[in-house]
Design a protein around this motif. Structure first.
Motif, short mmCIF file in Angstrom:
data_model
loop_
_atom_site.label_atom_id
_atom_site.label_comp_id
_atom_site.label_asym_id
_atom_site.label_seq_id
_atom_site.Cartn_x
_atom_site.Cartn_y
_atom_site.Cartn_z
N GLN A 3 5.22 -7.77 -2.66
CA GLN A 3 3.89 -7.94 -2.64
C GLN A 3 3.12 -7.11 -1.55
OE1 GLN A 3 3.11 -12.14 -3.60
NE2 GLN A 3 1.99 -11.59 -5.26
N LEU A 4 1.98 -6.53 -1.68
CA LEU A 4 1.05 -6.28 -0.62
C LEU A 4 -0.37 -6.68 -1.09
CD1 LEU A 4 2.14 -2.38 -0.14
CD2 LEU A 4 2.59 -4.41 1.38
N VAL A 5 -0.83 -7.56 -0.17
CA VAL A 5 -2.01 -8.23 -0.67
C VAL A 5 -3.17 -7.82 0.50
CG1 VAL A 5 -3.49 -10.30 -1.09
CG2 VAL A 5 -1.04 -10.21 -1.84
N GLU A 6 -4.06 -7.00 0.03
CA GLU A 6 -5.52 -6.39 0.90
C GLU A 6 -6.60 -7.54 0.88
OE1 GLU A 6 -4.06 -2.25 -0.98
OE2 GLU A 6 -4.42 -4.32 -1.70
N SER A 7 -6.93 -7.64 2.00
CA SER A 7 -8.30 -8.39 2.08
C SER A 7 -9.13 -7.73 3.24
CB SER A 7 -8.05 -9.82 2.63
OG SER A 7 -7.43 -9.85 3.71
N SER A 17 -19.12 -2.34 11.01
CA SER A 17 -17.59 -2.49 11.14
C SER A 17 -17.23 -3.56 9.98
CB SER A 17 -17.16 -2.99 12.57
OG SER A 17 -17.76 -2.04 13.33
N LEU A 18 -15.79 -3.21 9.80
CA LEU A 18 -14.99 -3.98 8.80
C LEU A 18 -13.63 -3.98 9.16
CD1 LEU A 18 -16.00 -3.35 5.10
CD2 LEU A 18 -16.50 -5.40 6.33
N ARG A 19 -12.88 -5.12 9.05
CA ARG A 19 -11.33 -5.05 9.30
C ARG A 19 -10.66 -5.37 7.97
NH1 ARG A 19 -7.41 -8.41 13.42
NH2 ARG A 19 -7.64 -9.96 12.12
N LEU A 20 -9.79 -4.60 7.54
CA LEU A 20 -8.99 -4.77 6.37
C LEU A 20 -7.63 -5.27 6.86
CD1 LEU A 20 -9.70 -1.48 4.29
CD2 LEU A 20 -11.02 -3.57 4.53
N SER A 21 -6.97 -6.06 6.35
CA SER A 21 -5.66 -6.90 6.56
C SER A 21 -4.88 -6.54 5.22
CB SER A 21 -5.72 -8.00 6.53
OG SER A 21 -6.58 -8.55 7.84
N CYS A 22 -3.57 -6.30 5.25
CA CYS A 22 -2.59 -6.12 4.39
C CYS A 22 -1.40 -6.98 4.91
CB CYS A 22 -2.33 -4.57 4.14
SG CYS A 22 -0.84 -4.34 2.76
N THR A 23 -1.36 -7.92 3.85
CA THR A 23 0.11 -8.98 4.23
C THR A 23 1.03 -8.44 3.38
OG1 THR A 23 -1.22 -10.28 5.24
CG2 THR A 23 0.90 -11.18 4.47
N ALA A 24 2.27 -8.21 3.51
CA ALA A 24 3.37 -7.91 2.91
C ALA A 24 4.40 -8.97 2.78
CB ALA A 24 4.13 -6.62 3.40
N SER A 25 5.21 -8.96 1.62
CA SER A 25 6.30 -9.88 1.53
C SER A 25 7.35 -9.23 0.29
CB SER A 25 5.74 -11.13 0.78
OG SER A 25 5.08 -11.00 -0.42
N GLY A 26 8.43 -9.73 0.48
CA GLY A 26 9.40 -9.34 -0.54
C GLY A 26 10.27 -8.23 -0.18
N THR A 78 1.80 -7.98 8.72
CA THR A 78 0.41 -7.57 8.22
C THR A 78 0.33 -6.17 9.00
OG1 THR A 78 0.14 -9.94 8.03
CG2 THR A 78 -1.89 -8.38 8.32
N VAL A 79 -0.57 -5.57 8.11
CA VAL A 79 -0.98 -4.40 8.78
C VAL A 79 -2.69 -4.19 8.77
CG1 VAL A 79 -0.98 -2.93 6.62
CG2 VAL A 79 -1.07 -1.79 8.96
N TYR A 80 -3.12 -3.71 9.78
CA TYR A 80 -4.84 -3.77 9.73
C TYR A 80 -5.27 -2.36 10.00
CZ TYR A 80 -3.57 -8.66 11.53
OH TYR A 80 -3.11 -10.07 11.46
N LEU A 81 -6.60 -2.42 9.36
CA LEU A 81 -7.36 -1.13 9.53
C LEU A 81 -8.71 -1.69 10.07
CD1 LEU A 81 -7.41 2.00 9.29
CD2 LEU A 81 -8.55 1.48 7.18
#
Length: 122
Positions: A3-7, A17-26, A78-81
């Motif tokens: 799973q990759l879940v963006e928010s 400005s915005l900060r995107l996050s993507c949390t990975a699992s599996g 987690t990866v951020y933008l």
């Protein structure tokens, strides 16, 4: 299950400005380069930013250089933008991507998130 879940997407005014996050699992997060892509209506998906599996190197599309910053926190998978000085032309669905290649076999593994909408408008 991978799973990759963006928010973090949303509506922001130009210059904001915005900060995107993507949390990975599996999967083993530290073995994967992480990328952010975006796709605007009627346009092809484009690569926006990349970070290597070690976090030692980053790369950006010319259109976002100096405004966007990609980073990763391996402890949180987690990866951020971080997106600053946003412009209307940054409006798109932003997708998180995980990529790796097994050098011994040249097999590649490529995972995608579901996307998060970013709208830049006054």
């Amino acid at each position: 299950q991978v799973q990759l879940v963006e928010s973090g997407g949303g509506l922001v005014q130009p210059g904001g400005s915005l900060r995107l996050s993507c949390t990975a699992s599996g999967f083993t997060f530290t073995s994967y380069a992480m990328n952010w892509y975006r796709q605007a209506p009627g346009k092809e998906r484009e690569l926006v930013a990349s970070i290597t599996h070690t976090g030692g190197m980053t790369d950006y599309a010319d259109s976002v250089k100096g405004r966007f910053t990609i980073s990763r926190d391996d402890a949180k998978n987690t990866v951020y933008l971080q997106m600053n000085s946003l412009k209307p032309e940054d409006t798109a669905v932003y997708y998180c991507n995980a990529f790796t290649m097994i050098m011994a076999t040249l097999n590649t593994y490529n995972y995608w998130g579901q996307g998060t909408q970013v709208t830049v408008s006054s």
